[in-house]
Design a protein around this motif. Structure first.
Motif, mmCIF file in Angstrom:
data_model
loop_
_atom_site.group_PDB
_atom_site.id
_atom_site.type_symbol
_atom_site.label_atom_id
_atom_site.label_comp_id
_atom_site.label_asym_id
_atom_site.label_seq_id
_atom_site.Cartn_x
_atom_site.Cartn_y
_atom_site.Cartn_z
ATOM 1 N N ALA A 159 -8.226 14.156 -12.285
ATOM 2 C CA ALA A 159 -8.037 12.998 -11.399
ATOM 3 C C ALA A 159 -8.327 13.375 -9.950
ATOM 4 N N VAL A 160 -7.844 14.538 -9.523
ATOM 5 C CA VAL A 160 -8.041 14.944 -8.120
ATOM 6 C C VAL A 160 -9.527 15.193 -7.831
ATOM 7 N N ILE A 161 -10.211 15.920 -8.732
ATOM 8 C CA ILE A 161 -11.636 16.205 -8.497
ATOM 9 C C ILE A 161 -12.449 14.912 -8.550
ATOM 10 N N SER A 162 -12.069 13.999 -9.465
ATOM 11 C CA SER A 162 -12.776 12.705 -9.524
ATOM 12 C C SER A 162 -12.599 11.931 -8.222
ATOM 13 N N LEU A 163 -11.392 11.988 -7.673
ATOM 14 C CA LEU A 163 -11.136 11.309 -6.389
ATOM 15 C C LEU A 163 -11.994 11.919 -5.283
ATOM 16 N N ILE A 164 -12.108 13.250 -5.280
ATOM 17 C CA ILE A 164 -12.937 13.921 -4.263
ATOM 18 C C ILE A 164 -14.389 13.456 -4.387
ATOM 19 N N ILE A 165 -14.880 13.364 -5.630
ATOM 20 C CA ILE A 165 -16.266 12.926 -5.837
ATOM 21 C C ILE A 165 -16.446 11.475 -5.403
ATOM 22 N N LEU A 166 -15.472 10.632 -5.713
ATOM 23 C CA LEU A 166 -15.562 9.226 -5.275
ATOM 24 C C LEU A 166 -15.526 9.137 -3.747
ATOM 25 N N GLY A 167 -14.709 9.991 -3.127
ATOM 26 C CA GLY A 167 -14.649 10.031 -1.659
ATOM 27 C C GLY A 167 -15.980 10.460 -1.075
ATOM 28 N N LEU A 168 -16.593 11.466 -1.694
ATOM 29 C CA LEU A 168 -17.904 11.946 -1.241
ATOM 30 C C LEU A 168 -18.947 10.837 -1.370
ATOM 31 N N ALA A 169 -18.895 10.120 -2.512
ATOM 32 C CA ALA A 169 -19.847 9.022 -2.731
ATOM 33 C C ALA A 169 -19.656 7.940 -1.676
ATOM 34 N N ALA A 170 -18.399 7.609 -1.394
ATOM 35 C CA ALA A 170 -18.124 6.571 -0.387
ATOM 36 C C ALA A 170 -18.659 7.010 0.972
ATOM 37 N N PHE A 171 -18.471 8.291 1.300
ATOM 38 C CA PHE A 171 -18.958 8.818 2.582
ATOM 39 C C PHE A 171 -20.486 8.738 2.657
ATOM 40 N N LEU A 172 -21.166 9.090 1.545
ATOM 41 C CA LEU A 172 -22.633 9.049 1.540
ATOM 42 C C LEU A 172 -23.137 7.612 1.666
ATOM 43 N N PHE A 173 -22.462 6.668 0.987
ATOM 44 C CA PHE A 173 -22.864 5.252 1.117
ATOM 45 C C PHE A 173 -22.627 4.751 2.544
ATOM 46 N N TYR A 174 -21.528 5.206 3.143
ATOM 47 C CA TYR A 174 -21.229 4.815 4.531
ATOM 48 C C TYR A 174 -22.326 5.345 5.472
ATOM 49 N N LEU A 175 -22.695 6.630 5.274
ATOM 50 C CA LEU A 175 -23.756 7.218 6.093
ATOM 51 C C LEU A 175 -25.056 6.437 5.927
ATOM 52 N N GLU A 176 -25.346 6.081 4.676
ATOM 53 C CA GLU A 176 -26.576 5.352 4.386
ATOM 54 C C GLU A 176 -26.581 4.008 5.100
ATOM 55 N N HIS A 177 -25.430 3.356 5.082
ATOM 56 C CA HIS A 177 -25.292 2.062 5.748
ATOM 57 C C HIS A 177 -25.540 2.210 7.252
ATOM 58 N N ARG A 178 -24.927 3.250 7.845
ATOM 59 C CA ARG A 178 -25.081 3.472 9.296
ATOM 60 C C ARG A 178 -26.538 3.798 9.648
ATOM 61 N N ILE A 179 -27.156 4.650 8.837
ATOM 62 C CA ILE A 179 -28.557 5.025 9.102
ATOM 63 C C ILE A 179 -29.446 3.787 8.959
ATOM 64 N N GLY A 180 -29.188 2.981 7.908
ATOM 65 C CA GLY A 180 -29.975 1.769 7.683
ATOM 66 C C GLY A 180 -29.885 0.814 8.874
ATOM 67 N N ARG A 181 -28.673 0.710 9.426
ATOM 68 C CA ARG A 181 -28.468 -0.179 10.588
ATOM 69 C C ARG A 181 -29.244 0.342 11.799
ATOM 70 N N SER A 182 -29.200 1.645 11.997
ATOM 71 C CA SER A 182 -29.919 2.241 13.133
ATOM 72 C C SER A 182 -31.424 2.075 12.959
ATOM 73 N N GLU A 183 -31.902 2.237 11.709
ATOM 74 C CA GLU A 183 -33.343 2.063 11.460
ATOM 75 C C GLU A 183 -33.771 0.638 11.783
ATOM 76 N N LYS A 184 -32.918 -0.326 11.411
ATOM 77 C CA LYS A 184 -33.229 -1.735 11.663
ATOM 78 C C LYS A 184 -33.291 -1.996 13.174
ATOM 79 N N LYS A 185 -32.294 -1.470 13.897
ATOM 80 C CA LYS A 185 -32.250 -1.660 15.357
ATOM 81 C C LYS A 185 -33.485 -1.059 16.011
ATOM 82 N N LEU A 186 -33.886 0.128 15.536
ATOM 83 C CA LEU A 186 -35.038 0.816 16.107
ATOM 84 C C LEU A 186 -36.323 0.024 15.842
#
Lengths: 68, 229
Positions: free
Chosen positions: A13-40
């Motif tokens: 359960a703990v390792i699965s939570l860490i992986i889900l947290g990592l996935a959420a962080f990567l999706f968040y980064l992707e969202h931020r990068i996508g927004r910056s690309e659009k602005k640029l």
């Protein structure tokens, strides 16, 4: 709290939570990068639509230091 | 929203596979071998991270060769993003290997050709980053880095795959044939987790690489804009 045989489920359960947290962080980064690309892209379109002086940004106003 | 999901299906698949690997890797039955015992489960993580490192550094080699051939800045940015990703996965591979070594060999680090070769390989790629940082002119930097990257991959391969096989005494498994893929290395009961694990780590590596690349491309575009205006 947990029997010896049950501890492995806690580990799963703990390792699965860490992986889900990592996935959420990567999706968040992707969202931020996508927004910056659009602005640029929008900024580039604005700059291309008229001479530099008319686009609201004066030539050389932002300096010429390049960081790669 | 649906468009986003369509474009990202492989990322969701990778995460689902990783969750399966964690559950299956820790709960499914494994062969009980002397010394290594339950720690054999680390093969799903440690080997996956190293294979991903090799896969992504091979991608970096391809991008560098493409840069040398077509001189496109995007290929240089892709190559550096792939090397950065390779360093992340290589570091994770080293750390998981060190923990495994502590439980099987009694020490975090032993003087073994495979382990030492892995560190030298990592240092070669760290030097790639140092080299890039030491050249200011963009084209010169990209060309130098691309040429260095070709040699870096060859040397990396020699240090982790060839020299350990030539050494007489390596206690690291997988110094004969294909590590973890030969029939004597991997028990059939482990394959239902091992192969999805490899795919999941490759997907994660490609995802991290794509983020590094997009970030570097943004920086590059902003730098170009700043120079022009």
């Amino acid at each position: 709290m947990f029997e010896a045989g049950e501890k492995i489920f806690v580990a799963v359960a703990v390792i699965s939570l860490i992986i889900l947290g990592l996935a959420a962080f990567l999706f968040y980064l992707e969202h931020r990068i996508g927004r910056s690309e659009k602005k640029l892209r929008e900024l580039e379109e604005r700059l291309e639509s008229g001479p530099p002086g008319e686009s609201g940004i004066e030539p050389g106003a932002r300096g010429s230091n390049r960081e790669h | 929203m649906i468009e986003n999901f369509k474009a990202s299906w492989w990322k969701f698949l990778g995460i689902l596979m990783l969750l399966y690997v964690v559950a299956g890797g820790l709960l499914f039955e494994v062969p009980q071998l002397p010394v290594i015992r339950e720690s054999i489960r680390n093969v799903y993580f440690h080997v996956g991270m190293w294979f991903s490192m090799m896969f992504i550094t091979f991608a970096a080699l391809v991008f560098s060769i493409r840069y040398l051939r077509y001189q496109r800045a995007e290929d240089d940015l892709r190559a550096v993003a792939a090397v950065k990703t390779g360093l992340v996965f290589g570091t994770l591979g080293l750390l998981t290997g060190m923990v495994w070594a502590k439980f099987t060999w009694g020490q975090f680090w032993v003087n073994d050709p495979k382990l030492n070769g892995a560190v030298v390989g990592m240092l070669i790629y760290l030097a790639y980053m140092v080299l890039r940082g030491s050249v200011e002119e963009l084209e010169k930097r990209a060309r130098l880095a691309a040429v260095y990257n070709v040699f870096a991959f060859v040397l990396f391969f020699v240090f982790i795959m060839i020299l350990p096989r030539m050494a007489e005494a390596s206690i690291h498994p997988g110094t004969d044939g294909n590590p973890a893929l030969a029939s004597g290395d991997l028990a059939p009961m482990m394959r239902k987790v091992f192969f999805p694990a490899m795919a999941a780590w490759f997907i994660l590596a490609w995802w991290v690489f794509s983020l590094y690349y997009r970030l570097d491309r943004l920086r590059h575009q902003i730098a170009e804009l700043t120079e022009n205006y």
